[in-house]
Design a protein around this motif. Sequence first.
Motif, PDB file in Angstrom:
ATOM      1  N   SER B 318      48.937  25.216 -78.332  1.00 51.50           N
ATOM      2  CA  SER B 318      50.262  25.031 -77.711  1.00 51.50           C
ATOM      3  C   SER B 318      51.365  25.251 -78.724  1.00 51.50           C
ATOM      4  CB  SER B 318      50.382  23.620 -77.158  1.00 51.50           C
ATOM      5  OG  SER B 318      50.277  22.695 -78.238  1.00 51.50           O
ATOM      6  N   ARG B 319      51.008  25.961 -79.810  1.00 47.41           N
ATOM      7  CA  ARG B 319      52.009  26.207 -80.848  1.00 47.41           C
ATOM      8  C   ARG B 319      52.789  27.480 -80.514  1.00 47.41           C
ATOM      9  NH1 ARG B 319      47.476  24.096 -82.848  1.00 47.41           N
ATOM     10  NH2 ARG B 319      47.718  22.055 -83.802  1.00 47.41           N
ATOM     11  N   LEU B 320      53.865  27.714 -81.293  1.00 47.11           N
ATOM     12  CA  LEU B 320      54.774  28.804 -80.946  1.00 47.11           C
ATOM     13  C   LEU B 320      54.048  30.148 -80.829  1.00 47.11           C
ATOM     14  CD1 LEU B 320      57.694  29.371 -80.274  1.00 47.11           C
ATOM     15  CD2 LEU B 320      58.118  29.775 -82.711  1.00 47.11           C
ATOM     16  N   SER B 321      53.131  30.417 -81.746  1.00 47.72           N
ATOM     17  CA  SER B 321      52.461  31.728 -81.694  1.00 47.72           C
ATOM     18  C   SER B 321      51.593  31.844 -80.436  1.00 47.72           C
ATOM     19  CB  SER B 321      51.625  31.958 -82.954  1.00 47.72           C
ATOM     20  OG  SER B 321      50.684  30.926 -83.092  1.00 47.72           O
ATOM     21  N   ASP B 322      51.007  30.711 -79.998  1.00 45.62           N
ATOM     22  CA  ASP B 322      50.230  30.733 -78.753  1.00 45.62           C
ATOM     23  C   ASP B 322      51.140  31.105 -77.579  1.00 45.62           C
ATOM     24  OD1 ASP B 322      47.710  29.764 -79.817  1.00 45.62           O
ATOM     25  OD2 ASP B 322      48.645  27.789 -79.988  1.00 45.62           O
ATOM     26  N   LEU B 323      52.314  30.458 -77.535  1.00 49.80           N
ATOM     27  CA  LEU B 323      53.224  30.698 -76.406  1.00 49.80           C
ATOM     28  C   LEU B 323      53.791  32.115 -76.446  1.00 49.80           C
ATOM     29  CD1 LEU B 323      55.122  27.287 -76.117  1.00 49.80           C
ATOM     30  CD2 LEU B 323      52.832  27.928 -75.339  1.00 49.80           C
ATOM     31  N   ARG B 324      54.019  32.610 -77.672  1.00 50.63           N
ATOM     32  CA  ARG B 324      54.518  33.989 -77.791  1.00 50.63           C
ATOM     33  C   ARG B 324      53.496  34.980 -77.244  1.00 50.63           C
ATOM     34  NH1 ARG B 324      56.567  33.589 -83.898  1.00 50.63           N
ATOM     35  NH2 ARG B 324      58.710  32.896 -83.550  1.00 50.63           N
ATOM     36  N   ARG B 325      52.232  34.801 -77.663  1.00 44.60           N
ATOM     37  CA  ARG B 325      51.193  35.742 -77.216  1.00 44.60           C
ATOM     38  C   ARG B 325      51.001  35.650 -75.698  1.00 44.60           C
ATOM     39  NH1 ARG B 325      47.995  33.100 -80.894  1.00 44.60           N
ATOM     40  NH2 ARG B 325      46.406  32.949 -79.292  1.00 44.60           N
ATOM     41  N   ALA B 326      51.037  34.417 -75.196  1.00 45.79           N
ATOM     42  CA  ALA B 326      50.870  34.243 -73.749  1.00 45.79           C
ATOM     43  C   ALA B 326      52.012  34.916 -72.994  1.00 45.79           C
ATOM     44  CB  ALA B 326      50.806  32.754 -73.414  1.00 45.79           C
ATOM     45  N   SER B 327      53.242  34.762 -73.500  1.00 47.27           N
ATOM     46  CA  SER B 327      54.380  35.296 -72.749  1.00 47.27           C
ATOM     47  C   SER B 327      54.444  36.815 -72.833  1.00 47.27           C
ATOM     48  CB  SER B 327      55.686  34.655 -73.207  1.00 47.27           C
ATOM     49  OG  SER B 327      55.861  34.855 -74.578  1.00 47.27           O
ATOM     50  N   THR B 328      53.893  37.388 -73.903  1.00 44.21           N
ATOM     51  CA  THR B 328      53.824  38.853 -73.968  1.00 44.21           C
ATOM     52  C   THR B 328      53.010  39.389 -72.788  1.00 44.21           C
ATOM     53  OG1 THR B 328      53.834  38.687 -76.360  1.00 44.21           O
ATOM     54  CG2 THR B 328      53.175  40.800 -75.443  1.00 44.21           C
ATOM     55  N   LEU B 329      51.920  38.692 -72.491  1.00 45.76           N
ATOM     56  CA  LEU B 329      51.064  39.137 -71.385  1.00 45.76           C
ATOM     57  C   LEU B 329      51.691  38.830 -70.023  1.00 45.76           C
ATOM     58  CD1 LEU B 329      47.465  38.122 -72.536  1.00 45.76           C
ATOM     59  CD2 LEU B 329      48.525  40.378 -72.532  1.00 45.76           C
ATOM     60  N   LEU B 330      52.488  37.776 -69.998  1.00 47.78           N
ATOM     61  CA  LEU B 330      53.011  37.261 -68.734  1.00 47.78           C
ATOM     62  C   LEU B 330      54.303  37.957 -68.315  1.00 47.78           C
ATOM     63  CD1 LEU B 330      51.918  35.010 -66.976  1.00 47.78           C
ATOM     64  CD2 LEU B 330      53.340  33.385 -68.230  1.00 47.78           C
ATOM     65  N   ASN B 331      54.966  38.571 -69.293  1.00 48.06           N
ATOM     66  CA  ASN B 331      56.303  39.121 -69.067  1.00 48.06           C
ATOM     67  C   ASN B 331      56.356  40.045 -67.840  1.00 48.06           C
ATOM     68  OD1 ASN B 331      58.950  39.617 -69.458  1.00 48.06           O
ATOM     69  ND2 ASN B 331      58.720  40.693 -71.424  1.00 48.06           N
ATOM     70  N   GLY B 332      57.238  39.689 -66.905  1.00 47.30           N
ATOM     71  CA  GLY B 332      57.428  40.526 -65.726  1.00 47.30           C
ATOM     72  C   GLY B 332      56.342  40.385 -64.668  1.00 47.30           C
ATOM     73  N   LYS B 333      55.415  39.453 -64.873  1.00 42.82           N
ATOM     74  CA  LYS B 333      54.343  39.290 -63.883  1.00 42.82           C
ATOM     75  C   LYS B 333      54.448  37.923 -63.222  1.00 42.82           C
ATOM     76  CE  LYS B 333      51.230  42.536 -65.940  1.00 42.82           C
ATOM     77  NZ  LYS B 333      51.974  42.795 -67.187  1.00 42.82           N
ATOM     78  N   GLU B 416      45.345  33.763 -74.017  1.00 38.55           N
ATOM     79  CA  GLU B 416      45.310  35.109 -73.428  1.00 38.55           C
ATOM     80  C   GLU B 416      44.458  35.115 -72.158  1.00 38.55           C
ATOM     81  OE1 GLU B 416      45.330  34.417 -76.588  1.00 38.55           O
ATOM     82  OE2 GLU B 416      46.100  36.068 -77.813  1.00 38.55           O
ATOM     83  N   THR B 417      43.284  34.487 -72.243  1.00 38.38           N
ATOM     84  CA  THR B 417      42.377  34.474 -71.093  1.00 38.38           C
ATOM     85  C   THR B 417      42.955  33.628 -69.955  1.00 38.38           C
ATOM     86  OG1 THR B 417      40.529  34.764 -72.601  1.00 38.38           O
ATOM     87  CG2 THR B 417      39.988  33.962 -70.400  1.00 38.38           C
ATOM     88  N   VAL B 418      43.633  32.548 -70.324  1.00 41.23           N
ATOM     89  CA  VAL B 418      44.239  31.704 -69.290  1.00 41.23           C
ATOM     90  C   VAL B 418      45.329  32.478 -68.544  1.00 41.23           C
ATOM     91  CG1 VAL B 418      45.658  29.640 -68.888  1.00 41.23           C
ATOM     92  CG2 VAL B 418      43.654  29.518 -70.407  1.00 41.23           C
ATOM     93  N   VAL B 419      46.159  33.215 -69.288  1.00 40.92           N
ATOM     94  CA  VAL B 419      47.230  33.992 -68.644  1.00 40.92           C
ATOM     95  C   VAL B 419      46.631  35.070 -67.739  1.00 40.92           C
ATOM     96  CG1 VAL B 419      49.034  35.698 -69.079  1.00 40.92           C
ATOM     97  CG2 VAL B 419      49.029  33.546 -70.342  1.00 40.92           C
ATOM     98  N   ALA B 420      45.673  35.815 -68.269  1.00 40.96           N
ATOM     99  CA  ALA B 420      45.068  36.896 -67.475  1.00 40.96           C
ATOM    100  C   ALA B 420      44.463  36.325 -66.191  1.00 40.96           C
ATOM    101  CB  ALA B 420      43.992  37.612 -68.298  1.00 40.96           C
ATOM    102  N   SER B 421      43.838  35.159 -66.302  1.00 37.63           N
ATOM    103  CA  SER B 421      43.196  34.550 -65.135  1.00 37.63           C
ATOM    104  C   SER B 421      44.225  34.012 -64.142  1.00 37.63           C
ATOM    105  CB  SER B 421      42.270  33.409 -65.589  1.00 37.63           C
ATOM    106  OG  SER B 421      41.364  33.863 -66.564  1.00 37.63           O
ATOM    107  N   ALA B 422      45.308  33.432 -64.671  1.00 36.35           N
ATOM    108  CA  ALA B 422      46.350  32.900 -63.784  1.00 36.35           C
ATOM    109  C   ALA B 422      46.950  34.020 -62.947  1.00 36.35           C
ATOM    110  CB  ALA B 422      47.433  32.199 -64.603  1.00 36.35           C
ATOM    111  N   ILE B 423      47.142  35.189 -63.567  1.00 40.68           N
ATOM    112  CA  ILE B 423      47.718  36.330 -62.845  1.00 40.68           C
ATOM    113  C   ILE B 423      46.725  36.846 -61.800  1.00 40.68           C
ATOM    114  CG2 ILE B 423      48.498  38.725 -63.084  1.00 40.68           C
ATOM    115  CD1 ILE B 423      49.545  37.907 -65.909  1.00 40.68           C
ATOM    116  N   ALA B 424      45.454  36.898 -62.185  1.00 43.85           N
ATOM    117  CA  ALA B 424      44.433  37.444 -61.278  1.00 43.85           C
ATOM    118  C   ALA B 424      44.024  36.442 -60.194  1.00 43.85           C
ATOM    119  CB  ALA B 424      43.202  37.859 -62.083  1.00 43.85           C
ATOM    120  N   GLY B 425      44.174  35.146 -60.487  1.00 46.24           N
ATOM    121  CA  GLY B 425      43.697  34.132 -59.538  1.00 46.24           C
ATOM    122  C   GLY B 425      42.195  33.906 -59.669  1.00 46.24           C
TER     123      GLY B 425
END
Lengths: 205, 439
Positions: B318-333, B416-425
């Motif tokens: 839950s550190r800044l680099s984690d959130l940065r990487r997650a938001s890169t994948l999440l951006n616009g989705k 990364e895997t959590v974001v990809a899964s959240a988008i895919a359901g």
Amino acid sequence: MPERFSTLTSRPMPLIRDNIDTDQIIPSREMKSTGKTGLADGLFAGWRYTEIGGREANADFVMNDPDFADSQIILGGSNFGCGSSREHAVWALAEYGYRAVIAPSFAPIFAGNCIRNGVLPVVLDEIEIAEIEKSKTIITIDLPAQTVSLPNGQFWPFALNDESKIMLLEGLDAIDLSLKQADAIGVWQSADRVQRPWIYLGAEQ
Amino acid sequence: MLAIDRVFLHERTGAAALNALADANRKVVDPSRVFAVTDHIVDTRPGRTDQTLMPGGQAFITETRAATLAAGITLFDVNDPDQGIVHVISPELGVVLPGCTLIAPDSHTCTQGAFGALAWGIGSSEAEHAMATGTLRLNKPKSMRVTFTGKLSTGVTPKDMIMALIARHSAAGGKGHAVEFSGDAVQALDMDGRMTLCNMTTEFSAMSGFIAPDEKTFSYLKGRRYAPKAANWELAVDNWRSLYSDKNAIFDQEIEIDASEITPMVSWGTSPEHSIGIDQAIPESAAERSLEYMALDAGTPIKETTIDAAFIGSCTNSRLSDLRRASTLLNGKRVADGIKAICVPGSSNVKREAEKEGLDQIFLNAGFEWRESGCSMCFYAGGESFDAGSRVISTTNRNFESRQGPNVKTHIASPETVVASAIAGTIADPRELLESVTA
Ligand code: SF4
């Protein structure tokens, strides 16, 4: 500071099941406050009461048997006190009035927690424990002599390391024992302050 | 006896230890080296107060406040700008330092070994002992070295490294050992990544994990509030440079893993050792009881398992680099329909920094909740939780039964895997998403 332990005479309560874990001794839901007290009521709650969270006595559970109402000793099974390291398990036992547990083996953290809280963990083998149960009489635990005996004179020796024995006999806890070395700790710290001044925050600010 | 340099308490266990000391008429010998924080049961919904959803929880907060005040201990209280999860803020504030001993009545204290400290979790009495005497009595642990050679592939993270270690060598593999992590793949990690790696050494049953400090460690710590200053800084760094294992050092146990072979990992069962590569199927040998709890079948691929919720948070990720990487994948989705998605920054500092960079907007626009910092739904203490029985993909460290709520099925994985899964359901491979983002 824990009560001193010397000799103890009481009718032991048989609860001879293996792997009684600390969650069974004191369920998480019964740890309601930040204190070490107020836990006796939740001791063995899952077995002692008829329903979860309830307070109606389950007549089938040995703790509710009037014969053992004043018992201060538990006869247990192997690996007693396994699972979570919660010290609340020992606090609950001590608060309820148990001063000793006799079992074939204990989980190490639980045994350590017992010593720190004036509860004596006695290791005897299964056959000896079965004999004690069969006798259906009071027993005496003599800590200085390290024996468990029946009124008929039959007795069994048990092992305990010196430090634990002294702590229980003198009612000392580990803190007292360590504070006896406060001078040596102080000397070490003075030298350490010179070597690692950044560790000592009070001095820096 | 070992000198204890730092103690960090939290509200779930801290007040108990302090009250017990006070009841015994004992003093905290050096309060300047003891710290406390409210992180465990504090509310993480916006606009929070001392009120918390755990029944009786407020008392843990108010009693910790009173007890730390009485003992002269620094408390990072509910709305303190430096509040956050203990293992996130301790490094942020420079409380943990290379070569120091640090204990906390919390099993994930090993996280802080990332700084070359000996940091480990203890029980209430030991916390009291350390505060009253400045020492702990303990037996020297056995030693183990885990060497990660080679280089991580794209989309593979330190979370996957530690999950792969536990999956291969079992949740009891590190039993009681002090574990040094070394090798090229470890040295290549930034400090946030090193903390993620060390965080789950307790899930490996080790006493603690640590990494030899290097220039990255020193530059992370420089200027932090409780880190040494001026001449002391020079003195300290000189000392810290000597903290590494000798070339010919002998360990009680050695493990070597080729980092380039690791793929994104996800857990299928109810122990962290129940983990597989994202492309793999649940093993035929899977424990019956775990499968039943997780409502899964042996032999089926883990990918495309339908999820109900996604959680980004905890002292693991839950550190800044984690959130940065997650938001890169999440951006616009957007997260898939019906998914409850929550992001809880690890500290109030992380939250503010993320907001400065606009990351909160990315999470919010994607359908995530954006919370105040704390442990939040990493664990269930009788308060807020995921819906009973729901399936959650989570960046946390424990997938035990009911860890995140009554009968909740937790799958642990990287952000990364959590974001990809959240988008895919459904449980999804982050590498596919990563390609589309970087393409
Ligand atoms: S985030 Fe979770 S694992 Fe970490 S300290 Fe909090 S409750 Fe424990």
